[in-house]
Motif scaffolding. Structure first.
Motif, PDB file in Angstrom:
ATOM      1  N   SER A  69       1.515 -49.739 -99.104  1.00 33.11           N
ATOM      2  CA  SER A  69       0.298 -48.790 -99.104  1.00 33.11           C
ATOM      3  C   SER A  69       0.418 -47.771 -98.654  1.00 33.11           C
ATOM      4  N   TYR A  70       1.246 -47.218 -98.427  1.00 36.57           N
ATOM      5  CA  TYR A  70       1.200 -44.874 -97.961  1.00 36.57           C
ATOM      6  C   TYR A  70       2.483 -45.119 -98.942  1.00 36.57           C
ATOM      7  N   ASN A  71       4.026 -46.234 -99.795  1.00 42.78           N
ATOM      8  CA  ASN A  71       4.521 -45.853-100.518  1.00 42.78           C
ATOM      9  C   ASN A  71       5.591 -44.865 -99.719  1.00 42.78           C
ATOM     10  N   PHE A  72       6.122 -44.887 -98.862  1.00 45.79           N
ATOM     11  CA  PHE A  72       6.972 -44.396 -97.943  1.00 45.79           C
ATOM     12  C   PHE A  72       8.238 -44.913 -98.820  1.00 45.79           C
ATOM     13  N   PRO A  73       9.019 -43.633 -99.505  1.00 43.62           N
ATOM     14  CA  PRO A  73      10.047 -43.780-100.015  1.00 43.62           C
ATOM     15  C   PRO A  73      11.565 -44.481 -99.725  1.00 43.62           C
ATOM     16  N   SER A  74      11.709 -44.595 -98.173  1.00 42.31           N
ATOM     17  CA  SER A  74      13.016 -44.870 -97.703  1.00 42.31           C
ATOM     18  C   SER A  74      12.914 -45.892 -96.552  1.00 42.31           C
ATOM     19  N   ALA A  75      13.054 -47.115 -96.808  1.00 45.54           N
ATOM     20  CA  ALA A  75      13.572 -48.428 -96.035  1.00 45.54           C
ATOM     21  C   ALA A  75      14.320 -47.981 -94.844  1.00 45.54           C
ATOM     22  N   ASN A  76      15.698 -47.388 -95.404  1.00 45.84           N
ATOM     23  CA  ASN A  76      16.395 -47.069 -93.939  1.00 45.84           C
ATOM     24  C   ASN A  76      15.738 -45.939 -93.200  1.00 45.84           C
ATOM     25  N   VAL A  77      15.101 -45.164 -93.540  1.00 44.81           N
ATOM     26  CA  VAL A  77      14.683 -43.739 -92.885  1.00 44.81           C
ATOM     27  C   VAL A  77      13.631 -44.530 -91.926  1.00 44.81           C
ATOM     28  N   LEU A  78      12.736 -45.602 -91.844  1.00 45.83           N
ATOM     29  CA  LEU A  78      11.558 -45.927 -91.087  1.00 45.83           C
ATOM     30  C   LEU A  78      12.853 -46.968 -90.515  1.00 45.83           C
ATOM     31  N   THR A  79      13.965 -47.037 -90.673  1.00 48.60           N
ATOM     32  CA  THR A  79      14.918 -48.364 -89.718  1.00 48.60           C
ATOM     33  C   THR A  79      15.614 -46.912 -87.973  1.00 48.60           C
ATOM     34  N   LEU A  80      16.134 -46.075 -88.885  1.00 47.80           N
ATOM     35  CA  LEU A  80      16.398 -45.210 -87.835  1.00 47.80           C
ATOM     36  C   LEU A  80      15.327 -44.894 -87.729  1.00 47.80           C
ATOM     37  N   LEU A  81      14.113 -44.301 -87.912  1.00 47.92           N
ATOM     38  CA  LEU A  81      13.437 -44.323 -86.860  1.00 47.92           C
ATOM     39  C   LEU A  81      13.276 -44.735 -85.449  1.00 47.92           C
ATOM     40  N   GLN A  82      13.185 -46.405 -86.440  1.00 49.40           N
ATOM     41  CA  GLN A  82      12.368 -46.717 -85.024  1.00 49.40           C
ATOM     42  C   GLN A  82      14.074 -47.286 -84.285  1.00 49.40           C
ATOM     43  N   MET A  83      15.111 -47.184 -84.587  1.00 44.85           N
ATOM     44  CA  MET A  83      16.271 -47.432 -83.272  1.00 44.85           C
ATOM     45  C   MET A  83      16.556 -45.795 -82.741  1.00 44.85           C
ATOM     46  N   VAL A  84      15.073 -44.930 -82.823  1.00 49.70           N
ATOM     47  CA  VAL A  84      15.870 -43.540 -82.529  1.00 49.70           C
ATOM     48  C   VAL A  84      14.754 -43.314 -81.136  1.00 49.70           C
ATOM     49  N   CYS A  85      13.672 -44.010 -81.902  1.00 50.07           N
ATOM     50  CA  CYS A  85      12.745 -44.375 -80.544  1.00 50.07           C
ATOM     51  C   CYS A  85      13.332 -45.724 -79.901  1.00 50.07           C
ATOM     52  N   SER A  86      13.640 -46.394 -79.975  1.00 48.41           N
ATOM     53  CA  SER A  86      14.001 -47.809 -79.053  1.00 48.41           C
ATOM     54  C   SER A  86      15.402 -46.928 -78.070  1.00 48.41           C
ATOM     55  N   CYS A  87      16.165 -45.978 -78.672  1.00 44.34           N
ATOM     56  CA  CYS A  87      17.222 -45.559 -77.171  1.00 44.34           C
ATOM     57  C   CYS A  87      16.618 -44.665 -76.112  1.00 44.34           C
ATOM     58  N   CYS A  88      15.502 -44.049 -77.416  1.00 42.13           N
ATOM     59  CA  CYS A  88      14.835 -42.567 -76.467  1.00 42.13           C
ATOM     60  C   CYS A  88      14.202 -43.659 -74.857  1.00 42.13           C
ATOM     61  N   PHE A  89      13.556 -44.951 -75.843  1.00 43.06           N
ATOM     62  CA  PHE A  89      12.609 -45.560 -74.242  1.00 43.06           C
ATOM     63  C   PHE A  89      13.928 -46.244 -73.136  1.00 43.06           C
ATOM     64  N   LEU A  90      14.754 -47.147 -74.277  1.00 40.49           N
ATOM     65  CA  LEU A  90      16.564 -47.631 -72.797  1.00 40.49           C
ATOM     66  C   LEU A  90      16.513 -45.959 -72.394  1.00 40.49           C
ATOM     67  N   TYR A  91      17.063 -44.736 -72.827  1.00 39.90           N
ATOM     68  CA  TYR A  91      17.602 -43.695 -72.228  1.00 39.90           C
ATOM     69  C   TYR A  91      16.264 -43.279 -70.906  1.00 39.90           C
ATOM     70  N   LEU A  92      15.465 -43.203 -71.174  1.00 41.78           N
ATOM     71  CA  LEU A  92      14.381 -43.378 -70.286  1.00 41.78           C
ATOM     72  C   LEU A  92      14.298 -44.051 -68.890  1.00 41.78           C
ATOM     73  N   LEU A  93      14.110 -45.596 -70.283  1.00 45.66           N
ATOM     74  CA  LEU A  93      14.008 -46.681 -68.198  1.00 45.66           C
ATOM     75  C   LEU A  93      15.249 -46.221 -67.518  1.00 45.66           C
ATOM     76  N   ARG A  94      16.054 -46.268 -68.142  1.00 50.97           N
ATOM     77  CA  ARG A  94      17.441 -46.897 -67.443  1.00 50.97           C
ATOM     78  C   ARG A  94      18.086 -45.340 -67.146  1.00 50.97           C
ATOM     79  N   SER A  95      17.551 -44.366 -67.075  1.00 52.76           N
ATOM     80  CA  SER A  95      17.603 -43.263 -66.499  1.00 52.76           C
ATOM     81  C   SER A  95      16.703 -43.221 -65.340  1.00 52.76           C
ATOM     82  N   TRP A  96      15.670 -43.358 -64.974  1.00 54.92           N
ATOM     83  CA  TRP A  96      14.566 -44.340 -64.213  1.00 54.92           C
ATOM     84  C   TRP A  96      14.806 -45.124 -63.655  1.00 54.92           C
ATOM     85  N   ARG A  97      15.773 -45.444 -63.264  1.00 52.36           N
ATOM     86  CA  ARG A  97      15.709 -46.640 -63.002  1.00 52.36           C
ATOM     87  C   ARG A  97      15.214 -48.270 -63.191  1.00 52.36           C
ATOM     88  N   ILE A  98      14.667 -48.136 -64.300  1.00 56.03           N
ATOM     89  CA  ILE A  98      13.553 -49.164 -64.050  1.00 56.03           C
ATOM     90  C   ILE A  98      13.774 -50.523 -64.702  1.00 56.03           C
TER      91      ILE A  98
END
Length: 351
Positions: A69-98
């Protein structure tokens, strides 16, 4: 109440592998009870399958919105953004010992470790990281290649590849009831796709490659997820810190990052909302995939994907369109869902 990890059995752990055992070696996690008397599936397994189906339906739609719909040019970049966000979530949750990254509290690595897990564990999970990266890249590209209804139809044949890979890796054999239900799924898939007027050889080829990589990925989860000592969060973390740098270099060399910077809708509020939901859903989807595959099986994970396709196809027709109405397509869809329902029944009753 402190959330700091300890050796207490009262701590809330979300394991991918077997639940904790008491001193007599018996499982005592209430959520691990059978769904009903005689069932081959536990309550935890059923909840994991339902969670996966919910996240998968929504993620396919948001990914399709971003890439088509938006014709975003790169599926790889979308995958990378998803991976970075997941790592950030995990780092914060693990650092806070949740959360913990291990399936056993006594195995928790000291917070002094920069990666939260040992190098030995990282090496052990490296095959999983490799198959995960391949699976994500190919699957994301396959979403772009065909319309949503036909994408879900072709993806239904993944179950055959999964059964073959499990047989090769672990010698897994299946009952005649399961084989019949899988055969019905595949027959329905080919019936539904026989009259697809929007045939695209490249798109179809990418989807079948996605089926193969998915089968290998799920079989690898089933093996490594039970031997690494990590729960789903730990497996996701290892995948992220090993695959992230590789994917970043790949997108940089291909020029995907430059195309993303020049993307005209990059700061559009609508696109940002779609991107945000895509990243959040990817996090929860990965967790549910690990949980469902290890608590149940790789084949059950694939069948769960087939069952959720009813909603994906319906929403795809309504929102994106792209598939002409055809009676054979309807018949094929119904046959596929009937096969998935039969497999779910056989799984529940233990046949």
């Amino acid at each position: 109440m402190s959330l700091k990890p300890s050796d207490s059995s009262e701590n809330l752990i979300l394991p991918v592998s077997d639940p904790p055992k008491d001193l007599d070696g018996e499982r005592h996690h209430k959520a691990d009870e059978k769904l009903f008397k005689g069932s081959a599936m536990t309550k935890r397994g059923a909840n994991a399958a339902i969670s996966y189906m919910t996240c998968a339906v929504l993620l396919v739609l948001f990914n399709k919105a971003a890439l088509s719909s938006y014709n975003f040019p790169s599926a790889n970049v979308l995958t990378l953004l998803q991976m970075v966000c997941s790592c950030c979530f995990l780092y914060l949750l693990r650092s806070w010992r949740i959360i913990s990254f291990t399936a056993n509290e006594s195995l928790v690595i000291s917070d002094n470790s920069p990666t939260f897990v040992s190098l030995k564990t990282l090496r052990h999970t490296s095959p999983l990281a490799g198959t995960y990266l391949l699976y994500m890249i190919v699957t994301m590209e396959s979403v772009r290649g065909v319309n949503v209804p036909m994408y879900t139809t072709l993806r239904r044949t993944t179950v055959v590849f999964t059964m073959i890979v499990e047989y090769i890796l672990v010698g897994q054999r299946y009952t005649s009831s399961v084989i019949f239900s899988v055969g019905l799924i595949v027959f329905g898939a080919f019936t539904a796709g026989a009259r697809d007027l929007s045939f695209d050889s490249y798109g179809y080829a990418v989807v079948f490659m996605s089926n193969i990589t998915t089968a290998i990925y799920l079989a690898t989860i089933s093996r490594i997820g039970k031997t690494s000592g990590l729960n789903s969060f730990g497996l996701m973390w290892c995948n992220g810190i090993m695959c992230g740098p590789v994917l970043f270099i790949w997108t940089l060399l291909r020029g995907d990052l430059k195309m993303t910077i020049n993307f005209p809708y990059l700061f559009s509020p609508g696109f940002i909302v779609v991107l945000l939901f895509s990243c959040i859903l990817a996090f929860f989807l990965n967790y549910s995939i690990f949980l469902n595959t290890t608590l149940n099986s790789a084949v059950t994970q694939t069948i769960s994907g087939n069952l959720k396709d009813l909603f994906t196809i319906g929403f795809g027709w309504i929102i994106f369109g792209g598939l002409p109405f055809d009676i054979w397509n309807i018949i094929g869809q119904l046959l596929g869902f009937a096969g998935s329902a039969l497999y779910a029944y056989y799984k529940l009753v233990g046949k």
